[in-house]
Design a protein around this motif. Structure first.
Motif, mmCIF file in Angstrom:
data_model
loop_
_atom_site.group_PDB
_atom_site.id
_atom_site.type_symbol
_atom_site.label_atom_id
_atom_site.label_comp_id
_atom_site.label_asym_id
_atom_site.label_seq_id
_atom_site.Cartn_x
_atom_site.Cartn_y
_atom_site.Cartn_z
ATOM 1 N N TYR B 328 0.842 -1.209 0.000
ATOM 2 C CA TYR B 328 0.000 0.000 0.000
ATOM 3 C C TYR B 328 0.874 1.255 0.000
ATOM 4 O O TYR B 328 0.639 2.198 -0.761
ATOM 5 C CB TYR B 328 -0.920 -0.026 1.229
ATOM 6 N N GLU B 329 1.900 1.223 0.867
ATOM 7 C CA GLU B 329 2.819 2.372 0.958
ATOM 8 C C GLU B 329 3.461 2.643 -0.413
ATOM 9 O O GLU B 329 3.543 3.798 -0.860
ATOM 10 C CB GLU B 329 3.895 2.053 2.005
ATOM 11 N N VAL B 332 0.930 4.223 -2.738
ATOM 12 C CA VAL B 332 0.704 5.642 -2.453
ATOM 13 C C VAL B 332 1.861 6.473 -3.009
ATOM 14 O O VAL B 332 1.647 7.502 -3.669
ATOM 15 C CB VAL B 332 0.552 5.871 -0.926
ATOM 16 N N ARG B 334 3.915 5.730 -5.379
ATOM 17 C CA ARG B 334 3.892 5.734 -6.849
ATOM 18 C C ARG B 334 2.790 6.669 -7.353
ATOM 19 O O ARG B 334 2.971 7.374 -8.338
ATOM 20 C CB ARG B 334 3.655 4.311 -7.376
ATOM 21 N N ALA B 335 1.635 6.649 -6.667
ATOM 22 C CA ALA B 335 0.531 7.528 -7.073
ATOM 23 C C ALA B 335 0.920 8.998 -6.915
ATOM 24 O O ALA B 335 0.471 9.852 -7.671
ATOM 25 C CB ALA B 335 -0.704 7.219 -6.237
ATOM 26 N N PRO B 456 0.575 1.405 -9.441
ATOM 27 C CA PRO B 456 -0.058 2.080 -8.303
ATOM 28 C C PRO B 456 -1.579 1.957 -8.299
ATOM 29 O O PRO B 456 -2.185 1.704 -7.266
ATOM 30 C CB PRO B 456 0.378 3.535 -8.465
ATOM 31 N N LEU B 457 -2.182 2.100 -9.492
ATOM 32 C CA LEU B 457 -3.644 2.071 -9.543
ATOM 33 C C LEU B 457 -4.176 0.727 -9.069
ATOM 34 O O LEU B 457 -5.160 0.653 -8.331
ATOM 35 C CB LEU B 457 -4.107 2.359 -10.973
ATOM 36 N N LEU B 460 -3.951 0.501 -5.319
ATOM 37 C CA LEU B 460 -4.933 1.345 -4.654
ATOM 38 C C LEU B 460 -6.346 0.807 -4.858
ATOM 39 O O LEU B 460 -7.184 0.904 -3.962
ATOM 40 C CB LEU B 460 -4.812 2.789 -5.161
ATOM 41 N N ARG B 461 -6.577 0.214 -6.016
ATOM 42 C CA ARG B 461 -7.892 -0.400 -6.248
ATOM 43 C C ARG B 461 -8.099 -1.584 -5.314
ATOM 44 O O ARG B 461 -9.168 -1.774 -4.756
ATOM 45 C CB ARG B 461 -7.993 -0.875 -7.701
ATOM 46 N N ARG B 463 -6.792 -2.005 -2.464
ATOM 47 C CA ARG B 463 -6.990 -1.440 -1.129
ATOM 48 C C ARG B 463 -8.440 -0.984 -0.966
ATOM 49 O O ARG B 463 -9.069 -1.210 0.060
ATOM 50 C CB ARG B 463 -6.034 -0.253 -0.961
#
Lengths: 226, 464
Positions: B328-329, B332, B334-335, B456-457, B460-461, B463
């Motif tokens: 997750y980190e 984030v 990368r986003a 990243p997407l 995050l998706r 998550r």
């Protein structure tokens, strides 16, 4: 002034035959607030992902300042040119609110290198969205959903991007904070010439928009009733 | 710069995971420090022993294989000429002459000693030995079972030293001249001045051997060590020897490099050394001296390899789990637009910092543990070897050949190295630093590889 453009974009998820976006086109200018509205699953978040450079379209193009986004360094684009306010906040949970902001400034290679100065800017940004210093020094995990959302907003503004993209930015905010955040976003567009694109279900947010873009069944409905 | 400061902060943000990685890394580094220190110290000692023992070449007939065949075919001159070689750094000249004492009695049989043969051209019965040495310091026993009672070591030609028993039996004193002849070559005689008298302590083995010989009817004066007289090699050679009859040439050739043995052998063969002569080092002695160290080194290296492999596997697994935790980190960051390389650099920096800390602690702890560990390991190896040697001696042979008694254990008299001083040197520190860097690489490589695959997407998706 044209800043972002999506041209005939079609998008399908891997393994799916059904397109989420079907040949959509739109132009986004600086100095305006855009809201994108539509039902859940209509393709709003997908559109934001494409505009924010987190995903690439299979067909069609996204242009930023006249250049194809797929040809740009997307890391640089994300870190410098746009600020994204995620629906799920996407903050570093073990870090403080202020650290999330200063880290974003560092990633964007901000001109301000002095740590103290960076922190002061971060505190000021957080204060603008209603986060006091004490709260700013707490870890994200110790903040409420609303506070986390405000930190996310402050982070999106931290590197002074040209384009601000927000996915339901006021979903967890009380009315007063919502009004304050919307005031900030409006001012950024109208006074600082930013392009603000907001995905929302909120009528309050739609009310401040200069342009409302509807999205239904993968098609954009500009100027039509959604 | 912010990558480093972010990495430092991450060390404290993820204490549990980092403590686990540090514990594994520390265990590996301590093990590596201990074993490499032991290994390096052992290597130095083994190399020294090898230089000492394996560089010494003996040229002799293998009596067990060839008997005395061919001994006559090599002359004294040849023995001496072999010493003239570029492969040698040093030669100790030593020879033993079977002697007949002309004007004094031998210990054990004074009547025989003074009885001349009926035909003066026939060989005498040897009653003792005259041993010539180019280097008196190489005469065995001085300082241990041989001690000067009077006088000094021979220095000039025609000087000799004799045993206290021989002196007492014949009332010989310093300055007296003794007459000695070769028992086998007529006319080779010496007039030697006594310059030193020494005591010769008979140890249990020698006393036991004497009893055995007496019981077997082999109690000859020439076999009694008190009848051994020492002089210089120059003195012994001064009479001119055409053949080596009655002479036992015991030259010790010391190679510059123990690896030159084959080349040296080729050279002496070219100079006429017959095939029945062996050109050998005392491998058995080398094995006995260095065996425990080799055993310890081998055990230490095996242990290191096992620890390194197991440790690396554990580190990879821990790192794999850690990077899953940090997915997750990474998403984030990368986003936010952080480049993959910078994230990888951050993760590698964290690994380097953990490893550096472990390196400092590990070097300290390892150096404290290395000595007692080495002592313990070596003591175990020495004990094991002692048991093995005892077993071999019980089944060992004794060869009687030409009046000479030999055991078939060429390592007899050599003791294994039982002490080792280990200390961390620069070489070990450099080796450990390389190992530490490899560990840091191993512990971060999985994370770095995974990061290059993360979108990243997608993270995050997941998550969301």
């Amino acid at each position: 002034m044209k800043c972002l453009e999506i041209a005939d974009v079609t998008y399908r998820y891997d393994g799916s035959t059904e397109a989420v976006l079907k040949g959509v086109s739109a132009v986004f200018e600086k100095g305006k607030v855009y809201t994108i509205i539509g039902q859940s699953g209509a393709g709003k978040s997908t559109l934001l992902s494409l505009i924010s450079g987190l995903d690439t379209c299979k067909e069609g193009e996204v242009y930023y300042n006249g250049k194809k986004l797929r040809n740009l360094d997307r890391d640089e684009y994300r870190s410098k040119s746009i600020g994204v306010i995620f629906q799920g906040y996407n903050l570093l949970l073990n870090s403080t609110a202020v650290y999330n902001i200063t880290l974003s400034m560092n990633i964007s290679e901000s001109d301000i290198k002095d740590k103290k100065a960076q922190k002061e800017i971060a505190y000021a940004l957080l204060e603008k969205v209603g986060i006091d210093r004490e709260t700013a020094d707490r870890k994200i995990l110790q903040l409420s959903g609303g506070e986390q959302q405000r930190v996310g907003i402050a982070r999106a503004l931290s590197h002074d991007p040209d384009v601000i993209i927000a996915d339901e930015p006021t979903g967890n905010l009380d009315e007063a904070t919502e009004a304050s955040v919307l005031e900030i976003l409006t001012r950024l567009a109208h006074e600082e010439n930013k392009c603000v694109i907001i995905v929302t279900h909120s009528e309050n947010v739609t009310a401040i928009a200069d342009e409302v873009i509807g999205i239904r069944a993968g098609k954009l409905l500009i100027g039509e009733k959604v | 710069m912010y990558i480093i400061s972010n990495a430092i902060k991450n060390l404290f943000r993820n204490k549990g995971r980092n403590i686990l990685i540090a514990a594994v890394t520390l265990a590996i580094i301590i093990s590596a420090v201990v074993t490499l220190t032991i290994n390096n110290a052992s290597s130095v000692i083994i190399d020294e022993a090898r230089l000492d023992i394996a560089s010494r070449v003996d040229i002799s007939i293998d009596l067990f294989t060839h008997g005395r065949d061919g001994r006559q075919t090599i002359t004294v001159e040849q023995y001496v000429s072999f010493a003239d070689s570029a492969y040698l750094r040093h030669t100790v000249f030593q020879a033993e002459m079977q002697a007949w004492f002309g004007n004094f009695f031998a210990v054990g049989d004074f009547e025989m000693g003074l009885t001349p043969p009926p035909d003066p051209n026939m060989p005498h019965s040897p009653v003792g030995k005259l041993t010539g040495h180019s280097e008196p310091s190489h005469i065995s026993g001085f300082g241990t079972y041989r001690h000067f009672v009077e006088g000094r070591m021979f220095e000039s030609i025609n000087e000799a030293i004799i045993t206290e028993e021989l002196a007492n039996l014949n009332s010989l004193q310093l300055g007296d001249i003794i007459h000695i002849e070769s028992a086998f070559q007529h006319g080779k005689h010496f007039e030697l001045e006594i310059v030193g008298i020494f005591s010769h302590e008979v140890d249990e083995v020698e006393a036991f051997q004497s009893i055995v010989w007496e019981m077997m009817g082999f109690s000859l004066p020439s076999m009694i060590s008190q009848n051994e007289i020492f002089t210089s090699f120059e003195t012994l050679m001064s009479v001119g020897w055409e053949t080596a009859d009655g002479l036992d040439m015991r030259l010790e050739y010391y190679l510059r490099n123990p690896n030159d043995l084959v080349r040296f052998e080729a050279e002496v063969r070219a100079k006429g050394l017959p095939d029945v002569f062996g050109v050998t080092i005392n491998q058995a002695a080398l094995d006995r001296v260095t065996g425990p160290l080799e055993g310890m080194r081998s055990a230490a290296m095996t242990f290191t390899i096992v620890i390194l492999i197991l440790g690396a596997i554990v580190l990879v697994l821990v790192s794999y789990l850690a990077i899953r935790e940090r997915k997750y980190e990474v998403g984030v960051l990368r986003a936010m637009g952080m480049e993959r390389g910078k994230i990888a650099c951050g993760i590698f920096s964290e690994a380097i910092m953990i490893t550096a800390l472990c390196l400092i602690i590990g070097l300290g702890a390892g150096s404290a543990i290395a000595q007692p560990m080495a002592d313990r390991l070596l003591a175990g190896e020495v004990e094991t070897q002692a048991e093995a040697v005892m077993g071999a001696e019980e089944g060992g042979r004794v060869l009687m050949s030409g009046g000479q008694v030999q055991t078939d254990d060429p390592a007899s008299g050599y003791r294994p190295i039982s002490d080792i001083e280990v200390a961390i040197g620069m070489d070990v520190i450099i080796q450990i630093i390389f190992i530490a860097l490899a560990l840091a690489a191993v512990s971060s490589v999985i994370g770095i590889i995974r990061i290059t695959q993360y979108e990243p997407l997608k993270i995050l998706r997941e998550r969301a």
